[in-house]
Design an enzyme around this catalytic site. Structure first.
Site, PDB file in Angstrom:
ATOM      1  CG  HIS A  40      27.223   9.638 -32.760  1.00  0.00           C
ATOM      2  ND1 HIS A  40      26.577  10.373 -33.725  1.00  0.00           N
ATOM      3  CD2 HIS A  40      28.542   9.833 -32.960  1.00  0.00           C
ATOM      4  CE1 HIS A  40      27.462  10.979 -34.484  1.00  0.00           C
ATOM      5  NE2 HIS A  40      28.673  10.667 -34.048  1.00  0.00           N
ATOM      6  N   GLY A  41      23.916   8.869 -29.709  1.00  0.00           N
ATOM      7  CA  GLY A  41      23.108   8.195 -28.708  1.00  0.00           C
ATOM      8  C   GLY A  41      22.295   9.173 -27.888  1.00  0.00           C
ATOM      9  CB  CYS A  42      22.585  12.683 -27.115  1.00  0.00           C
ATOM     10  SG  CYS A  42      23.859  12.317 -25.923  1.00  0.00           S
ATOM     11  CD  GLN A  43      14.595  13.199 -27.481  1.00  0.00           C
ATOM     12  OE1 GLN A  43      14.678  12.826 -26.327  1.00  0.00           O
ATOM     13  NE2 GLN A  43      13.452  13.568 -28.024  1.00  0.00           N
ATOM     14  CB  SER A  44      19.722  17.111 -27.130  1.00  0.00           C
ATOM     15  OG  SER A  44      18.521  16.974 -26.429  1.00  0.00           O
TER      16      SER A  44
END
Length: 139
Positions: A49-53
Site C-alpha cells: 500500500h502506498g504505491c500508485q501502481s
C-alpha cells in the site's frame, strides 16, 4: 557479493548513461527480467500500500537468507523492484537491515522520480526492511 557491493556495482552501471531517459530505459529493461510472479501470491498480505501502481512482494526464508518475489503492473515500477531485488534479495535479514538504501541519492532516484513513484519505492523498501526485522527476530 554483498549488498553494499551490489549497490556500488549498480551505481557504476548507471554512471555509464549520459541522461535520465537512458537510465529510465535501463530500469524498465531490468524490470522485464524479473522472474514470473505466481497469481496465487497476489493477495492482500503481499500487496504494497502506498504505491500508485499495483505492487506485490512475497518472501520466503531459505536457510539464513530471505528470498523475495515481486511484481508490478507498471513497467517503471517493475524496474525499481528489480533494482531492490538486486540489492536485497537472497540476503540475511541482518545484512538487509545493515544496508541502508544509499543508492537512492547516489543514482539520483530521489530527484528524478515523481512524488508518487518515490512514495511507492519507499513503501517497497519499508516492506523489505520490516520483513527483515521480523525474520531476524523469529529466525
Amino acid at each position: 557479493m554483498s549488498a553494499q557491493q551490489a549497490q556500488a556495482e549498480l551505481i557504476e552501471e548507471f554512471s555509464l548513461f549520459d541522461n535520465w531517459m537512458d537510465r529510465y530505459q535501463y530500469i524498465i529493461d531490468m524490470g522485464k527480467q524479473l522472474p514470473a510472479f505466481p497469481e496465487e501470491l497476489k493477495s492482500a498480505e503481499t500487496k504494497i500500500h502506498g504505491c500508485q501502481s499495483n505492487v506485490w512482494i512475497h518472501h520466503e526464508r531459505e536457510g539464513e537468507t530471505l528470498h523475495f518475489l515481486a511484481t508490478s503492473d507498471a513497467a517503471i515500477v517493475s524496474g525499481l523492484i528489480a533494482v531492490l531485488m538486486r540489492i536485497y534479495n537472497d540476503r540475511a535479514p541482518a545484512e538487509i537491515i545493515a544496508t541502508p538504501p544509499s543508492f537512492l541519492e547516489d543514482l539520483g532516484l530521489d530527484k528524478h522520480l515523481s512524488p508518487t513513484r518515490a512514495n511507492g519505492l519507499h513503501a517497497m523498501l519499508k516492506r523489505i526492511f520490516t520483513l527483515a526485522e521480523q525474520e531476524k527476530v523469529t529466525g
